[in-house]
Design an enzyme around this catalytic site. Structure first.
Site, PDB file in Angstrom:
ATOM      1  CB  VAL A  10      -2.402  -7.569  -0.600  1.00 29.45           C
ATOM      2  CG1 VAL A  10      -1.106  -6.482  -1.092  1.00 29.45           C
ATOM      3  CG2 VAL A  10      -3.406  -6.614  -0.113  1.00 29.45           C
ATOM      4  CB  SER A  59      -7.532   0.141  12.537  1.00 28.30           C
ATOM      5  OG  SER A  59      -8.381   0.923  12.863  1.00 28.30           O
ATOM      6  CE  LYS A  90      -6.817  -2.114   9.289  1.00 31.26           C
ATOM      7  NZ  LYS A  90      -5.896  -2.016   8.727  1.00 31.26           N
ATOM      8  CB  ILE A 124      -3.622   9.595  10.148  1.00 32.70           C
ATOM      9  CG1 ILE A 124      -3.337   7.937  11.280  1.00 32.70           C
ATOM     10  CG2 ILE A 124      -2.141   9.652  10.177  1.00 32.70           C
ATOM     11  CD1 ILE A 124      -2.849   8.612  13.081  1.00 32.70           C
ATOM     12  NE  ARG A 140      -4.678   6.165  -2.997  1.00 35.96           N
ATOM     13  CZ  ARG A 140      -5.535   6.616  -2.633  1.00 35.96           C
ATOM     14  NH1 ARG A 140      -5.835   7.599  -1.728  1.00 35.96           N
ATOM     15  NH2 ARG A 140      -6.606   5.541  -2.250  1.00 35.96           N
ATOM     16  CE1 TYR A 180      -9.619  -0.136   7.468  1.00 34.64           C
ATOM     17  CE2 TYR A 180      -9.923   0.503   9.691  1.00 34.64           C
ATOM     18  CZ  TYR A 180      -9.170   0.296   8.961  1.00 34.64           C
ATOM     19  OH  TYR A 180      -8.350   1.356   9.185  1.00 34.64           O
ATOM     20  N   GLY A 203       0.864  -1.147  -0.053  1.00 33.18           N
ATOM     21  CA  GLY A 203      -0.244  -0.193  -0.021  1.00 33.18           C
ATOM     22  C   GLY A 203       0.834   1.248   0.312  1.00 33.18           C
ATOM     23  CB  ALA A 204       4.444   1.677  -0.447  1.00 33.72           C
TER      24      ALA A 204
HETATM   25  P1  NAP Z   1      -5.141   4.723   1.383  1.00 38.96           P
HETATM   26  O1  NAP Z   1      -4.984   6.673   1.444  1.00 38.96           O
HETATM   27  O2  NAP Z   1      -6.905   4.554   1.200  1.00 38.96           O
HETATM   28  O3  NAP Z   1      -3.730   3.796   0.677  1.00 38.96           O
HETATM   29  C1  NAP Z   1      -3.990   2.873   0.807  1.00 38.96           C
HETATM   30  C2  NAP Z   1      -2.765   2.248  -0.661  1.00 38.96           C
HETATM   31  O4  NAP Z   1      -3.502   0.491  -0.185  1.00 38.96           O
HETATM   32  C3  NAP Z   1      -3.717   2.515  -1.861  1.00 38.96           C
HETATM   33  O5  NAP Z   1      -2.632   3.060  -1.992  1.00 38.96           O
HETATM   34  C4  NAP Z   1      -4.604   1.119  -2.371  1.00 38.96           C
HETATM   35  O6  NAP Z   1      -4.501   1.374  -3.532  1.00 38.96           O
HETATM   36  C5  NAP Z   1      -3.880   0.932  -1.682  1.00 38.96           C
HETATM   37  N1  NAP Z   1      -4.662  -0.679  -1.857  1.00 38.96           N
HETATM   38  C6  NAP Z   1      -5.989  -1.326  -1.829  1.00 38.96           C
HETATM   39  N2  NAP Z   1      -6.115  -2.297  -1.994  1.00 38.96           N
HETATM   40  C7  NAP Z   1      -4.949  -3.407  -2.746  1.00 38.96           C
HETATM   41  C8  NAP Z   1      -4.419  -3.872  -3.237  1.00 38.96           C
HETATM   42  N3  NAP Z   1      -5.461  -5.734  -2.740  1.00 38.96           N
HETATM   43  N4  NAP Z   1      -3.251  -4.655  -3.264  1.00 38.96           N
HETATM   44  C9  NAP Z   1      -2.424  -3.686  -2.646  1.00 38.96           C
HETATM   45  N5  NAP Z   1      -2.593  -2.412  -2.585  1.00 38.96           N
HETATM   46  C10 NAP Z   1      -3.441  -1.831  -2.148  1.00 38.96           C
HETATM   47  O7  NAP Z   1      -5.146   4.424   3.203  1.00 38.96           O
HETATM   48  P2  NAP Z   1      -4.394   4.911   4.775  1.00 38.96           P
HETATM   49  O8  NAP Z   1      -4.819   5.763   5.070  1.00 38.96           O
HETATM   50  O9  NAP Z   1      -3.221   5.559   3.981  1.00 38.96           O
HETATM   51  O10 NAP Z   1      -4.249   3.423   5.402  1.00 38.96           O
HETATM   52  C11 NAP Z   1      -3.065   2.760   4.817  1.00 38.96           C
HETATM   53  C12 NAP Z   1      -3.450   1.307   6.240  1.00 38.96           C
HETATM   54  O11 NAP Z   1      -3.563   2.598   7.374  1.00 38.96           O
HETATM   55  C13 NAP Z   1      -4.494   1.227   6.657  1.00 38.96           C
HETATM   56  O12 NAP Z   1      -4.174  -0.756   6.513  1.00 38.96           O
HETATM   57  C14 NAP Z   1      -5.531   1.423   6.797  1.00 38.96           C
HETATM   58  O13 NAP Z   1      -6.515   0.133   7.706  1.00 38.96           O
HETATM   59  C15 NAP Z   1      -4.959   1.744   8.388  1.00 38.96           C
HETATM   60  N6  NAP Z   1      -5.393   3.003   8.980  1.00 38.96           N
HETATM   61  C16 NAP Z   1      -5.357   3.954   8.631  1.00 38.96           C
HETATM   62  C17 NAP Z   1      -6.265   4.901   8.893  1.00 38.96           C
HETATM   63  C18 NAP Z   1      -6.114   6.667   9.473  1.00 38.96           C
HETATM   64  O14 NAP Z   1      -6.661   7.190   9.790  1.00 38.96           O
HETATM   65  N7  NAP Z   1      -5.937   6.728   7.929  1.00 38.96           N
HETATM   66  C19 NAP Z   1      -5.836   4.669  10.952  1.00 38.96           C
HETATM   67  C20 NAP Z   1      -5.954   3.495  11.253  1.00 38.96           C
HETATM   68  C21 NAP Z   1      -5.501   2.581  10.252  1.00 38.96           C
HETATM   69  P3  NAP Z   1      -5.631   2.162  -4.069  1.00 38.96           P
HETATM   70  O15 NAP Z   1      -5.125   3.798  -4.562  1.00 38.96           O
HETATM   71  O16 NAP Z   1      -5.991   1.770  -5.792  1.00 38.96           O
HETATM   72  O17 NAP Z   1      -6.841   2.591  -3.509  1.00 38.96           O
END
Ligand code: NAP
Length: 252
Positions: free
Chosen positions: A69, A147, A164, A193, A21, A160, A18-19
């Site tokens: 993944v 999370s 998690k 975040i 973004r 979700y 998920g690198a």
């Molecule tokens: P994000 O901005 O939506 O980025 C997620 C990335 O994962 C995107 O590039 C996405 O691609 C990619 N992805 C989605 N499905 C995939 C797959 N099947 N195989 C490979 N890559 C895939 O999310 P984020 O906010 O950075 O979150 C990252 C992690 O932190 C997640 O596990 C999330 O649950 C966790 N988290 C986030 C928060 C928060 O507040 N942001 C809080 C708690 C936990 P696309 O661009 O195609 O979608």
């Protein structure tokens, strides 16, 4: 320089899923800034190219690896490619994740399956694939992005939160299984975040959320990246099976 903790990961190889973004991009950049060679894994190849260009532009080493993944065959291929290219594999960050929110009575099978598959099965597949090369090295760091929803639940996120909570159970068990090979397995549990994922909630909900956070702000992606960097470093060599919340006190 974005990292606020100093550690030297020169000569080490990392995979970050998920690198393309959000948190994954920050984590990949932080590991590269510390000197690691980073295999940047994502399904979104366009944004992935931007992550790799940013790392290389800052003098770091990175390779883009297109991969869903949930695709076991491709996951195994990626791990083999990384070991072949760099001769070693030291760090895995399972970060790829999605949300498909709905209250339980309206939760569709597809919403449940997509979230469990990407967040939990994807973490399992990469963890299984890196276990052997890391066992051979007798050293490794696996860091799973969970999370706070997996700890305390969150209305509208049964899928979700379950995924998690599953990641946390997986973390604790694999930590016990791999400890004798000097491989640590930990999770970070971010709260809210500031990324695209939380921006999708809308300003009104974000205002309400901010009021519930004792530190009075959403987290910055670098808050998570620094915690991951710490867990990847030698300074964390006696920490395993731990879940580190990064939530401004939300679950305190
Ligand atoms: P994000 O901005 O939506 O980025 C997620 C990335 O994962 C995107 O590039 C996405 O691609 C990619 N992805 C989605 N499905 C995939 C797959 N099947 N195989 C490979 N890559 C895939 O999310 P984020 O906010 O950075 O979150 C990252 C992690 O932190 C997640 O596990 C999330 O649950 C966790 N988290 C986030 C928060 C928060 O507040 N942001 C809080 C708690 C936990 P696309 O661009 O195609 O979608």
């Amino acid at each position: 320089m974005n990292n606020r903790i100093t550690t030297d990961l020169s000569g080490q190889t990392a995979i970050v899923t998920g690198a393309a973004r959000g948190l994954g991009r920050h984590i990949a950049q932080s590991l590269a800034e510390a000197g690691a060679q980073v295999a940047c894994v994502d399904i979104n190849t366009e944004s992935l190219a931007d992550t790799v260009a940013a790392i290389r532009g800052a003098g770091g080493a990175a390779e883009p690896m297109a991969c869903d993944v949930t695709d076991a065959g491709r996951v195994a291929e990626v791990v083999n490619e990384v070991v072949k290219r760099w001769g070693t594999l030291n760090i895995l960050v399972n970060n790829a994740g999605i949300t498909r929110d709905n209250v339980i009575v309206r939760m569709k099978d597809e919403q449940w399956d997509a979230v469990i598959n990407i967040n939990l099965r994807g973490t399992f597949l990469f963890t299984r694939a890196v276990a052997r090369p890391m066992m051979k090295n007798r050293r490794g760091r696996i860091i799973n992005v969970a999370s706070v929803s997996g700890l305390i639940g969150n209305p509208g996120q049964a899928n979700y939160s379950a995924s998690k909570a599953g990641v946390i159970g997986l973390t604790r068990t694999v930590a016990r299984e791999l400890a004798s090979r000097n491989i640590t397995v930990n999770a970070v549990a971010p709260g809210f975040i500031a990324t695209d994922m939380t921006a999708a909630l809308g300003e009104e909900i974000i205002q309400q959320v901010r009021k519930q956070i004792p530190l009075g702000r959403l987290g910055d992606p670098q808050d998570v990246a620094d915690a991951v960097l710490f867990l990847a470093s030698d300074a964390a060599s006696f920490i395993t099976g731990h879940v580190l919340t990064i939530d401004g006190g939300l679950t305190a």
